[in-house]
Design a protein around this motif. Structure first.
Motif, PDB file in Angstrom:
ATOM      1  N   LEU A  65       0.832  -1.205   0.000  1.00  0.00           N
ATOM      2  CA  LEU A  65       0.000   0.000   0.000  1.00  0.00           C
ATOM      3  C   LEU A  65       0.871   1.262   0.000  1.00  0.00           C
ATOM      4  CD1 LEU A  65      -2.790  -1.054   2.519  1.00  0.00           C
ATOM      5  CD2 LEU A  65      -3.000  -0.801   0.036  1.00  0.00           C
ATOM      6  N   ARG A  66       1.975   1.214   0.723  1.00  0.00           N
ATOM      7  CA  ARG A  66       2.909   2.348   0.688  1.00  0.00           C
ATOM      8  C   ARG A  66       3.500   2.513  -0.709  1.00  0.00           C
ATOM      9  NH1 ARG A  66       4.608   1.568   6.126  1.00  0.00           N
ATOM     10  NH2 ARG A  66       3.388   3.084   7.270  1.00  0.00           N
ATOM     11  N   GLY A  67       3.791   1.396  -1.359  1.00  0.00           N
ATOM     12  CA  GLY A  67       4.316   1.446  -2.724  1.00  0.00           C
ATOM     13  C   GLY A  67       3.326   2.081  -3.684  1.00  0.00           C
ATOM     14  N   ILE A  68       2.044   1.767  -3.516  1.00  0.00           N
ATOM     15  CA  ILE A  68       1.013   2.391  -4.350  1.00  0.00           C
ATOM     16  C   ILE A  68       1.040   3.899  -4.141  1.00  0.00           C
ATOM     17  CG2 ILE A  68      -1.480   2.661  -4.667  1.00  0.00           C
ATOM     18  CD1 ILE A  68      -1.740  -0.354  -4.057  1.00  0.00           C
ATOM     19  N   GLY A  69       1.119   4.329  -2.891  1.00  0.00           N
ATOM     20  CA  GLY A  69       1.160   5.761  -2.590  1.00  0.00           C
ATOM     21  C   GLY A  69       2.365   6.468  -3.202  1.00  0.00           C
ATOM     22  N   GLU A  70       3.506   5.801  -3.181  1.00  0.00           N
ATOM     23  CA  GLU A  70       4.715   6.400  -3.763  1.00  0.00           C
ATOM     24  C   GLU A  70       4.591   6.554  -5.275  1.00  0.00           C
ATOM     25  OE1 GLU A  70       7.777   3.789  -2.449  1.00  0.00           O
ATOM     26  OE2 GLU A  70       7.585   4.424  -0.358  1.00  0.00           O
ATOM     27  N   THR A  71       4.006   5.571  -5.931  1.00  0.00           N
ATOM     28  CA  THR A  71       3.860   5.668  -7.385  1.00  0.00           C
ATOM     29  C   THR A  71       2.872   6.757  -7.767  1.00  0.00           C
ATOM     30  OG1 THR A  71       2.103   4.010  -7.520  1.00  0.00           O
ATOM     31  CG2 THR A  71       4.376   3.230  -7.717  1.00  0.00           C
ATOM     32  N   ILE A  72       1.884   6.993  -6.932  1.00  0.00           N
ATOM     33  CA  ILE A  72       0.908   8.043  -7.213  1.00  0.00           C
ATOM     34  C   ILE A  72       1.595   9.393  -7.202  1.00  0.00           C
ATOM     35  CG2 ILE A  72      -1.152   9.214  -6.325  1.00  0.00           C
ATOM     36  CD1 ILE A  72      -1.546   6.459  -7.712  1.00  0.00           C
ATOM     37  N   GLU A  73       2.426   9.619  -6.224  1.00  0.00           N
ATOM     38  CA  GLU A  73       3.108  10.916  -6.151  1.00  0.00           C
ATOM     39  C   GLU A  73       4.057  11.101  -7.330  1.00  0.00           C
ATOM     40  OE1 GLU A  73       3.516  14.549  -5.287  1.00  0.00           O
ATOM     41  OE2 GLU A  73       2.098  13.290  -4.223  1.00  0.00           O
ATOM     42  N   SER A 106       4.716  14.113 -12.464  1.00  0.00           N
ATOM     43  CA  SER A 106       4.961  14.224 -13.903  1.00  0.00           C
ATOM     44  C   SER A 106       3.805  14.948 -14.601  1.00  0.00           C
ATOM     45  CB  SER A 106       5.218  12.858 -14.537  1.00  0.00           C
ATOM     46  OG  SER A 106       4.071  12.075 -14.477  1.00  0.00           O
ATOM     47  N   TRP A 107       2.563  14.753 -14.119  1.00  0.00           N
ATOM     48  CA  TRP A 107       1.437  15.511 -14.683  1.00  0.00           C
ATOM     49  C   TRP A 107       1.537  16.985 -14.296  1.00  0.00           C
ATOM     50  CZ3 TRP A 107      -0.690  13.548 -18.578  1.00  0.00           C
ATOM     51  CH2 TRP A 107      -0.987  12.196 -18.676  1.00  0.00           C
ATOM     52  N   ASP A 108       1.984  17.259 -13.075  1.00  0.00           N
ATOM     53  CA  ASP A 108       2.178  18.655 -12.654  1.00  0.00           C
ATOM     54  C   ASP A 108       3.216  19.349 -13.520  1.00  0.00           C
ATOM     55  OD1 ASP A 108       0.314  18.807 -10.617  1.00  0.00           O
ATOM     56  OD2 ASP A 108       1.744  18.216  -9.051  1.00  0.00           O
ATOM     57  N   ASP A 109       4.287  18.634 -13.859  1.00  0.00           N
ATOM     58  CA  ASP A 109       5.345  19.215 -14.691  1.00  0.00           C
ATOM     59  C   ASP A 109       4.836  19.627 -16.071  1.00  0.00           C
ATOM     60  OD1 ASP A 109       7.061  18.783 -12.602  1.00  0.00           O
ATOM     61  OD2 ASP A 109       7.988  16.990 -13.475  1.00  0.00           O
ATOM     62  N   ARG A 110       3.788  18.947 -16.528  1.00  0.00           N
ATOM     63  CA  ARG A 110       3.214  19.268 -17.836  1.00  0.00           C
ATOM     64  C   ARG A 110       2.013  20.219 -17.721  1.00  0.00           C
ATOM     65  NH1 ARG A 110       3.599  13.344 -18.319  1.00  0.00           N
ATOM     66  NH2 ARG A 110       5.541  12.927 -19.380  1.00  0.00           N
ATOM     67  N   ASN A 111       1.796  20.754 -16.525  1.00  0.00           N
ATOM     68  CA  ASN A 111       0.690  21.668 -16.239  1.00  0.00           C
ATOM     69  C   ASN A 111      -0.684  21.028 -16.381  1.00  0.00           C
ATOM     70  OD1 ASN A 111       2.277  23.866 -15.511  1.00  0.00           O
ATOM     71  ND2 ASN A 111       2.540  24.456 -17.653  1.00  0.00           N
ATOM     72  N   TYR A 112      -0.768  19.736 -16.156  1.00  0.00           N
ATOM     73  CA  TYR A 112      -2.051  19.044 -16.096  1.00  0.00           C
ATOM     74  C   TYR A 112      -2.428  18.889 -14.621  1.00  0.00           C
ATOM     75  CZ  TYR A 112      -1.586  17.745 -21.014  1.00  0.00           C
ATOM     76  OH  TYR A 112      -1.470  17.761 -22.373  1.00  0.00           O
ATOM     77  N   TRP A 113      -2.625  20.004 -13.953  1.00  0.00           N
ATOM     78  CA  TRP A 113      -2.827  19.966 -12.519  1.00  0.00           C
ATOM     79  C   TRP A 113      -4.144  19.311 -12.128  1.00  0.00           C
ATOM     80  CZ3 TRP A 113      -7.037  22.666 -10.895  1.00  0.00           C
ATOM     81  CH2 TRP A 113      -7.521  23.650 -11.750  1.00  0.00           C
ATOM     82  N   ARG A 114      -5.180  19.417 -12.961  1.00  0.00           N
ATOM     83  CA  ARG A 114      -6.436  18.744 -12.629  1.00  0.00           C
ATOM     84  C   ARG A 114      -6.263  17.228 -12.617  1.00  0.00           C
ATOM     85  NH1 ARG A 114     -11.298  21.744 -15.873  1.00  0.00           N
ATOM     86  NH2 ARG A 114     -11.283  23.638 -14.620  1.00  0.00           N
ATOM     87  N   LYS A 115      -5.550  16.745 -13.606  1.00  0.00           N
ATOM     88  CA  LYS A 115      -5.319  15.301 -13.693  1.00  0.00           C
ATOM     89  C   LYS A 115      -4.479  14.819 -12.515  1.00  0.00           C
ATOM     90  CE  LYS A 115      -4.540  11.885 -17.157  1.00  0.00           C
ATOM     91  NZ  LYS A 115      -4.681  11.674 -18.560  1.00  0.00           N
ATOM     92  N   SER A 116      -3.476  15.586 -12.152  1.00  0.00           N
ATOM     93  CA  SER A 116      -2.623  15.182 -11.036  1.00  0.00           C
ATOM     94  C   SER A 116      -3.389  15.208  -9.715  1.00  0.00           C
ATOM     95  CB  SER A 116      -1.377  16.057 -10.955  1.00  0.00           C
ATOM     96  OG  SER A 116      -1.713  17.376 -10.586  1.00  0.00           O
ATOM     97  N   GLU A 117      -4.216  16.203  -9.512  1.00  0.00           N
ATOM     98  CA  GLU A 117      -4.999  16.267  -8.274  1.00  0.00           C
ATOM     99  C   GLU A 117      -6.039  15.165  -8.202  1.00  0.00           C
ATOM    100  OE1 GLU A 117      -4.413  17.967  -5.503  1.00  0.00           O
ATOM    101  OE2 GLU A 117      -2.620  18.566  -6.600  1.00  0.00           O
ATOM    102  N   LYS A 118      -6.637  14.813  -9.348  1.00  0.00           N
ATOM    103  CA  LYS A 118      -7.600  13.714  -9.375  1.00  0.00           C
ATOM    104  C   LYS A 118      -6.906  12.391  -9.032  1.00  0.00           C
ATOM    105  CE  LYS A 118     -11.013  11.314 -12.236  1.00  0.00           C
ATOM    106  NZ  LYS A 118     -10.974  10.197 -11.365  1.00  0.00           N
ATOM    107  N   LEU A 119      -5.715  12.205  -9.577  1.00  0.00           N
ATOM    108  CA  LEU A 119      -4.944  10.993  -9.290  1.00  0.00           C
ATOM    109  C   LEU A 119      -4.626  10.908  -7.800  1.00  0.00           C
ATOM    110  CD1 LEU A 119      -3.561   8.553 -10.666  1.00  0.00           C
ATOM    111  CD2 LEU A 119      -1.516   9.956 -10.819  1.00  0.00           C
TER     112      LEU A 119
END
Length: 149
Positions: free
Chosen positions: A55-63, A68-81
């Motif tokens: 479960l911790r591994g899942i959390g790390e992959t989410i961040e 990477s979505w934040d870096d591309r300015n897809y902040w809505r997608k990153s926040e939803k994830l």
């Protein structure tokens, strides 16, 4: 310029592996009739410790993926994830606290609450054997001791 394709280790690939491992651990725990009474044998304790790490591994992959979505300015997608998977590290912390406190009766409802999270994972054949989770309970307790020191 050609598009760069990363065929190696991606956060999504790691997340799928952690999700599958968690689903397999939950399935093995569900097959134990003694758990309904709150009786955890050493292997069941190791499986719960292994589940905490997955479960911790899942959390790390989410961040990683959200960054990477934040870096591309897809902040809505990153926040939803982040919102969709916020439960994983929270449940890992909750399970770890119960395991360290040796409150195995309270672990069963948490495990039951995880079942719907992994309902979409199809397990036709178990791909992991006991070598993956043996000693996970002891490692979790050691980690808690180091954090307390």
């Amino acid at each position: 310029m050609a598009r760069i394709i990363h065929a190696g280790e991606t956060p999504a690939k790691r997340r799928r592996a952690h999700t599958r491992a968690s689903a397999e651990a939950l399935r093995l725990l569900a097959e134990r009739p003694s758990l309904a009474a709150g009786a955890f044998d050493p292997e069941a304790k190791d499986l719960v410790g292994y589940l905490v790490y997955q479960l911790r591994g899942i959390g790390e992959t989410i961040e990683d993926a959200a960054q990477s979505w934040d870096d591309r300015n897809y902040w809505r997608k990153s926040e939803k994830l982040r919102a969709d998977y916020r439960w994983a590290p929270q449940t890992a912390d909750q399970l770890e606290a119960l395991v360290v406190a040796d409150d195995w009766d309270a672990v069963v409802p948490v495990l039951v609450s995880l079942i719907p999270r992994f309902a979409d994972v199809t397990i036709a054949k178990m791909t992991r054997d006991a070598d993956h989770w043996v000693g996970a309970h002891r490692a979790l307790l050691r980690r808690a001791e180091k954090a307390a020191a």
